[in-house]
Scaffold this motif. Structure first.
Motif, PDB file in Angstrom:
ATOM      1  N   THR A 284      64.373 -81.573  40.246  1.00  0.00           N
ATOM      2  CA  THR A 284      64.680 -82.803  39.516  1.00  0.00           C
ATOM      3  C   THR A 284      63.427 -83.474  38.977  1.00  0.00           C
ATOM      4  O   THR A 284      63.386 -83.904  37.840  1.00  0.00           O
ATOM      5  N   LEU A 285      62.411 -83.585  39.779  1.00  0.00           N
ATOM      6  CA  LEU A 285      61.229 -84.334  39.387  1.00  0.00           C
ATOM      7  C   LEU A 285      60.004 -83.424  39.337  1.00  0.00           C
ATOM      8  O   LEU A 285      59.825 -82.573  40.197  1.00  0.00           O
ATOM      9  N   PRO A 286      59.122 -83.644  38.344  1.00  0.00           N
ATOM     10  CA  PRO A 286      57.906 -82.859  38.278  1.00  0.00           C
ATOM     11  C   PRO A 286      56.819 -83.421  39.167  1.00  0.00           C
ATOM     12  O   PRO A 286      55.770 -82.822  39.312  1.00  0.00           O
ATOM     13  N   ASP A 287      57.034 -84.592  39.777  1.00  0.00           N
ATOM     14  CA  ASP A 287      55.942 -85.251  40.460  1.00  0.00           C
ATOM     15  C   ASP A 287      56.269 -85.554  41.922  1.00  0.00           C
ATOM     16  O   ASP A 287      56.220 -84.662  42.736  1.00  0.00           O
TER      17      ASP A 287
ATOM     18  N   GLU B 296      44.696 -85.948  43.257  1.00  0.00           N
ATOM     19  CA  GLU B 296      43.686 -84.889  43.348  1.00  0.00           C
ATOM     20  C   GLU B 296      43.120 -84.533  41.983  1.00  0.00           C
ATOM     21  O   GLU B 296      42.094 -83.883  41.884  1.00  0.00           O
ATOM     22  N   GLU B 297      43.803 -84.970  40.902  1.00  0.00           N
ATOM     23  CA  GLU B 297      43.286 -84.774  39.553  1.00  0.00           C
ATOM     24  C   GLU B 297      42.586 -86.009  39.020  1.00  0.00           C
ATOM     25  O   GLU B 297      42.220 -86.073  37.854  1.00  0.00           O
ATOM     26  N   GLY B 298      42.402 -87.013  39.874  1.00  0.00           N
ATOM     27  CA  GLY B 298      41.768 -88.245  39.439  1.00  0.00           C
ATOM     28  C   GLY B 298      42.784 -89.348  39.262  1.00  0.00           C
ATOM     29  O   GLY B 298      43.950 -89.240  39.678  1.00  0.00           O
ATOM     30  N   LEU B 299      42.372 -90.431  38.614  1.00  0.00           N
ATOM     31  CA  LEU B 299      43.241 -91.583  38.413  1.00  0.00           C
ATOM     32  C   LEU B 299      44.249 -91.280  37.313  1.00  0.00           C
ATOM     33  O   LEU B 299      43.883 -90.913  36.201  1.00  0.00           O
ATOM     34  N   ARG B 300      45.550 -91.442  37.646  1.00  0.00           N
ATOM     35  CA  ARG B 300      46.605 -91.132  36.687  1.00  0.00           C
ATOM     36  C   ARG B 300      47.640 -92.255  36.686  1.00  0.00           C
ATOM     37  O   ARG B 300      47.750 -93.027  37.635  1.00  0.00           O
ATOM     38  N   TRP B 301      48.414 -92.309  35.593  1.00  0.00           N
ATOM     39  CA  TRP B 301      49.465 -93.312  35.444  1.00  0.00           C
ATOM     40  C   TRP B 301      50.804 -92.728  35.878  1.00  0.00           C
ATOM     41  O   TRP B 301      51.107 -91.576  35.569  1.00  0.00           O
TER      42      TRP B 301
ATOM     43  N   ASP C 221      54.810 -88.677  36.519  1.00  0.00           N
ATOM     44  CA  ASP C 221      53.495 -88.785  35.898  1.00  0.00           C
ATOM     45  C   ASP C 221      53.656 -89.035  34.393  1.00  0.00           C
ATOM     46  O   ASP C 221      54.268 -88.243  33.689  1.00  0.00           O
ATOM     47  N   ILE C 222      53.116 -90.165  33.917  1.00  0.00           N
ATOM     48  CA  ILE C 222      53.218 -90.514  32.489  1.00  0.00           C
ATOM     49  C   ILE C 222      51.826 -90.708  31.883  1.00  0.00           C
ATOM     50  O   ILE C 222      51.656 -91.449  30.915  1.00  0.00           O
TER      51      ILE C 222
END
Length: 681
Positions: free
Chosen positions: A164-167, A238-243, A267-268
């Motif tokens: 359902t969700l990618p995140d 783990e990939e840094g700061l994300r929205w 993740d947007i």
């Protein structure tokens, strides 16, 4: 029931499911998914319309597929299946899915959730059923220690949200504690923390205080209103700061005895970046439009500004009043080693005060702008290691992040520099620089116009006599080599900005002058106008002209002569003119320039009638008659209203005689304008 007996019973159920039909629960008689399932499998597919008290033939079914968009109706179907004594895999495959429906599927115990936007939904449904039937035995064996063999919420998270969700997905209690957490495998590199480490932690343990407070408020608002909420926030992964965008859904039942929400995080970052870029582009266009408005307003105020100081003060105040900039000031080079501060405006007083205390060097932007005539920009002032310590402290004090230095110039004359300060980063992009370049040129034009206007309407002027020794130009070289003299008749520029001069030489013939001029490096083109035995006049086009430098500073040239390698220049300037500025400007062209004399001269005031009568007194009766007949007869029109022969006939003279009177009369008129008070200017 012992573990062995339960295992054998489940084997029998699994075998039955693998052989039974697929039951599709839909809200229509025949749906697209029904047809797709029939085409994609050799097993029978039974369609059940979920209306009223419908029957649900799940005994022996290979699986149940629920194609409903309504979360409540989906929950009721799942509860009926859960209440039946026969265990059967269930897949929720809506036509129009949502996070709310996915959460409902999770809470009501669905085996799998297939989003509505996947490719080949029938294949995904069949894969989910096959996977559920194939792993039924393993799941049951692992669940023997669990009461009634029920799967945990973690199992349901794994089953439902893995597709359902990618995140990420979480169950969070009312006080902000993580009760359950799941990170799908494909997005593991973007997780905020391992799922097993999050359970038991609180929001304020995972996020900074300001972010945690916003998220906690969202949880409380969701439970208070019992409605889905949305929130956007940043998270360290783990990939840094994300929205991330959080969809927060109230749980229908208590989890571990507590009120809770289901938090679905998507993740947007890329979308947020695109939106930020669009927003920045829009803001930049709006800012540019405001800058252009300010520039136009400033230009309008320059038209009627009476003095240079008024022009400069108006510019600085207008820029600061726009609220786009925190400070603005104008300066000029003042001899060796200093920048002379003329005027300024804004709240950045400390920064502006320290500017005037610094010595000059070619690394300073304001100095470079004045010396090169190029705009200088610093859009990262707070990070500029080359900025002097005093200015760096002042920039931090006023939060100055960007600055631009704009040369104030008109043609070859540089009157100073306009410096503008902003608290915005990257405040001066390419388009902004174009707008300020226009502003700098307009200010220069206005200052030049004020200088000329003051000289034109002044009844008393100052006459300056300048001596130039060893000028590196054609007239100086020729006078020294051939012992001749040169007199400037007139200088000006054409529409392309090319500088032209008409120079008369005495003591040398025209052909010699023409040959020398053609070979001189300072001259682009030359043409012989008049040639006599010992006197000639030539037209020359120059790369650089000290005479043009003088006129650009608003002076009126009365006389320029060159002989024996030296030149004498006599000019008139207003009484309050900056003589030092004029001399310094000439020194930039001719290094050995000296002010020899300064004399005040009264200019006689002459009315328009007196001037007209003076011109008429210079004409003979025949010249005046020829001019009047030619003017009123349309001789100067195009096409002509009268020919030369017709004008001659009206005068009762021959055509050659008429043309002689006409040319002489025109010469007298033109000499009045081009020679009196400025024949060599």
């Amino acid at each position: 029931m012992t573990s062995q007996r339960r295992h054998q019973s489940q084997r029998s159920v699994t075998s039955q499911h693998q052989q039974g039909p697929i039951v599709l629960v839909s809200d229509r008689d025949r749906s697209d998914l029904y047809e797709r399932l029939r085409t994609a499998t050799d097993r029978s597919v039974t369609s059940v319309t979920a209306t009223g008290e419908f029957s649900l033939p799940i005994e022996g079914a290979r699986g149940v597929v629920i194609e409903l968009d309504c979360p409540d109706r989906t929950r009721r179907v799942l509860e009926r299946i859960s209440a039946a004594e026969t265990a059967v895999p269930t897949v929720v495959a809506p036509r129009n899915g949502s996070e709310r429906l996915a959460a409902t599927a999770l809470q009501a115990g669905a085996t799998e959730y297939v989003p509505s936007d996947v490719e080949e939904p029938a294949d995904r449904v069949l894969e989910a059923l096959a996977s559920a039937n194939g792993t039924r035995e393993r799941t049951t064996v692992e669940s023997t220690a669990r009461e009634d063999g029920e799967a945990t919420s973690d199992d349901r998270l794994d089953r439902v949200f893995s597709t359902t969700l990618p995140d990420e997905a979480f169950v969070i209690s009312e006080d902000g504690t993580y009760l359950e957490a799941n990170t799908p495998t494909e997005s593991a590199n973007m997780k905020t923390a391992p799922a097993d480490q999050l359970v038991g932690e609180r929001l304020d343990d995972v996020f900074p205080d300001d972010v945690a407070d916003r998220l906690q408020e969202c949880v409380e608002r969701t439970l208070e209103t019992n409605e889905e909420q949305s929130i956007e926030y940043k998270a360290a992964t783990e990939e840094g700061l994300r929205w991330f965008e959080g969809k927060v859904i109230p749980a229908d039942e208590r989890v571990a005895g507590e009120r809770a929400v289901i938090w679905l995080a998507r993740d947007i970052t890329q979308r947020a970046k695109r939106e930020r870029d669009v927003r920045q582009h829009r803001d930049r266009l709006e800012t540019l439009d405001r800058i252009n408005v300010v520039v136009r307003q400033v230009i309008q105020t320059l038209v009627e500004a009476p003095t240079r100081s008024t022009i400069e003060q108006e510019v600085c105040e207008r820029l600061v009043d726009s609220e786009l900039y925190c400070g603005s000031w104008i300066g000029e080079l003042a001899g060796e080693g200093t920048v002379h501060y003329r005027t300024g405006a804004g709240e950045a007083e400390t920064f502006i005060e320290r500017v005037s205390d610094l010595s000059t060097d070619r690394e300073r932007p304001v100095v470079t702008a004045m010396q090169t005539g190029e705009i200088m920009v610093d859009n990262e002032m707070l990070q500029n290691p080359e900025m002097p310590a005093g200015l760096q402290e002042a920039a931090q004090l006023h939060d100055i992040r960007s600055a631009i230095a704009v040369p104030i110039s008109y043609d070859n004359a540089v009157y100073g520099v306009l410096a503008v300060l902003a608290t915005r980063e990257d405040a001066f992009g390419g388009r902004e620089q174009d707008a300020f370049r226009l502003l700098g040129e307009t200010i220069g034009f206005a200052i030049n116009a004020v200088k000329n206007r003051r000289l034109l309407f002044s009844d008393a002027v100052v006459e300056l006599e300048l001596r130039i020794s060893g000028g590196d130009t054609f007239s100086f070289d020729l006078s020294e080599e051939h012992d001749c003299s040169a007199y400037l008749e007139w200088t000006g520029t054409n529409s392309n900005g090319r500088v032209y001069q008409y120079v008369t030489f005495e003591g040398i013939d025209g052909q010699t002058v023409l040959e020398k001029a053609s070979a001189h490096e300072s001259i682009e083109e030359c043409r012989l106008i008049h040639d006599g035995d010992d006197r000639c006049t030539i037209e020359i086009r120059l790369h650089e002209s000290g005479v043009r430098t003088l006129t650009d500073h608003g002076v009126t040239i009365r006389d320029i002569t060159v002989s024996e390698g030296s030149g004498t220049v006599i000019v008139e300037v207003p009484r309050d003119a900056d003589v030092r500025e004029i001399v310094d400007a000439m020194k930039r062209v001719y290094e050995d320039t000296e002010l020899v004399a300064r004399r005040e001269i009264d200019q006689p005031v002459q009315t328009a009638i007196e001037r007209r009568e003076g011109i008429l007194d210079r004409l003979t009766d025949r010249q005046l008659t020829a001019l009047r007949l030619a003017y009123y007869g349309g001789y100067f029109d195009w096409p002509r209203g009268s020919t030369g022969e017709e004008i001659a006939e009206a005068m009762d003279v021959t055509p050659p005689t008429m043309h002689q009177h006409l040319r002489r009369g025109l010469y007298e008129l033109l000499s009045e304008f081009f020679e009196e008070g400025g024949g060599t200017g």
